[in-house]
Design an enzyme around this catalytic site. Sequence first.
Site, PDB file in Angstrom:
ATOM      1  N   GLY A  90       0.825  -1.206   0.000  1.00  0.00           N
ATOM      2  CA  GLY A  90       0.000   0.000   0.000  1.00  0.00           C
ATOM      3  C   GLY A  90       0.859   1.256   0.000  1.00  0.00           C
ATOM      4  N   SER A  91       0.389   2.277   0.701  1.00  0.00           N
ATOM      5  CA  SER A  91       1.008   3.603   0.599  1.00  0.00           C
ATOM      6  C   SER A  91       2.383   3.712   1.242  1.00  0.00           C
ATOM      7  CB  SER A  91       0.070   4.652   1.204  1.00  0.00           C
ATOM      8  OG  SER A  91      -1.125   4.735   0.449  1.00  0.00           O
ATOM      9  N   THR A  92       2.830   2.714   2.002  1.00  0.00           N
ATOM     10  CA  THR A  92       4.201   2.780   2.507  1.00  0.00           C
ATOM     11  C   THR A  92       5.196   2.736   1.349  1.00  0.00           C
ATOM     12  OG1 THR A  92       4.138   0.377   2.870  1.00  0.00           O
ATOM     13  CG2 THR A  92       3.722   1.797   4.778  1.00  0.00           C
TER      14      THR A  92
END
Length: 665
Positions: free
Chosen positions: A407-409
């Site tokens: 995801g956004s990491t």
Amino acid sequence: MGVVYTNNNSKKYFIIGGIVGIIVIVSVVLFFLLSGNNNEGTLKDFYTLISEKKYDEMYDCISEESQKKYDKETFVTRNQNIYEGIEANQLSIEVLDEEDNQLTYQVKMNTVAGEVSFENKTTIEDDKIVWDDSFIFPDLTQNDKVRVSEDEANRGRILDRNGKMLAGQGEAYSVGLVRGKLNGENDYDQLAKLLSLTKESIQKTMSAAWIQDDSFVPLTTIPSDDTQLENQLLQIPGVQLNTVEVRSYPYGEITSHLTGYMQQVTAEDLEKHQGEGYTETSMIGRSGIEAAYEKQLKGTNGATISIVDENGSTKSTVATQEKQDGQDITLTIDIDLQKDLYQSFENDQSASVAMNPTNGEVLALVSTPSFDSNNFIYGFSTEEWDALNNDEAQPLTNRFRSTWVPGSTMKSITAAIGLETGSLDASKDFGAEMKWQKDSSWGDYYVTTLHAPNPNNLKNALIYSDNVYFAKAALEIGKDNLEKGYQSLKIGEDIPFELALTKSQYTSDSFDKDIQIADSGYGQGQILMNPVQMASIYSSFMNDGKMMTPHVVKSTETSVWAEPFSKKTTDEIKSDLIQVVEDSHGTAHSLKNSQFQLAAKTGTGEIKESQDDTTGTEIGWLSVASTDSSNPIVITTMVEDVKGRGGSGYVVDHVKQPLMSYLQR
């Protein structure tokens, strides 16, 4: 005139006579040579049969006179008991001398008490060995016995960085019965219920031929701290509890995926580790540190092989070997941090990795839910084992070993790759859009975001975690630069770590398509990341671009795993990640505090069949670091199924307390 042959015939006879003489001489020499070779070959063949444990065939190789003194059953039983009792292997002989069919030879073999070497003599008659007990050991007679006395090595402990024991020697109760004190069959019923055994299994154990009325017969092992069970057992006549030493895991479920567990050896283990001191009752490390460092932890048992007479008195010592206790293994783990992270997520399916970014030391390594390594020592009932294996939360699954949608990491990583390759301008405004596609060739597929900041530059895109920005950025960076960046981060390679980890991956057959490249920019697409590697990458943002080799066993040596980014790049990313916490719009703003400056990035990885799928699950991520160089730490946590539970915000809320407690300590 007649023909005279006299001279020619004489010459012919002389030649023939010479040939016959040579043949006779050669035959005599060959006879003696071959006789010696046959004797030596007979002896070596016999020792080969010993090595191959073919005791029946050995009996066929001894002389008729020897067979009159030793019947086959006695011979086979004695040789088998002695050679296998001393764990004889790698037998070899060297013939030193032969005279009148008597061979003097040197024997060497490895045993449970180390190498044994001795000189012996034997006689060969008609290609058969004149055998008696002295063939085994020169001092051994028919009435003597060979005794093996073992001194078991203590298994090494597993310790945390401050010397607190995570695995080591503990005490338990061996529960057993004394048959002569039993009241009757009803006692079996009650005992079976308390010990989760069957009445039939207890009766079978108690029916062994060796058991006398006053014999203590062990049935199972139980924890020594279960007072209620102890009192119930002692109310049954004939039950006896003896204190025994066992492998103990004081922190139970908190460390079990890390330390691993031990089990009794199998036939396969004994074959694989032949000659390494394991017996049918030995325990062996089956997972985690227990398995990875089995050789160092196990140590070497001491043993003495001696010959005793019929009265039990020692006649001579064949070999002795001092025991060597196993080594202690000190980990880099801080058990207090480990415990705090476990307790924060014990009701979740999660993985947490805490790391010192300056040297790669892993400070915590947690997988939830977990199991209790102690239960493998005491044993499971069928019902308990089935319940553990069939638990939908999969407590036996080690989640820090696996890979997950990041995801956004992944956005911080995309940004760092773009800056490092010069293909991304941090100040460029990509335009605020809540829904976007490159062009009509994408059909019905759009990248969507929850927040579209204005201006839509790198810093704001990280603060607000804008999917559209990073989809556009990935396409601007381009496939080649992204792949170059992934490779510099060692994504797709084996992770150098003491425990086996699933390697992260980014490649797929469709990575050259714009949609896949765009999705990869914000952590969807075909990217899967291992939590240990994710923590290592985020550590580079706090360590001037250096990814230190992660390690969980304490060492004075540290090494750089990779140097993917320059200090200039990481300074920019670090500054922006600080704002993810400091800015009121930041997705990790709830971590802001007056004591410590933190840098962080949240992420929510979606797992669904299609873009329109509303039934899929979500994986929540957080990577957070202290910017204080005197107290360096990065924590990366992944939690499954956070949909409807606050998404990545759930992870932030639950990491806060363990992180703050660690920093304050």
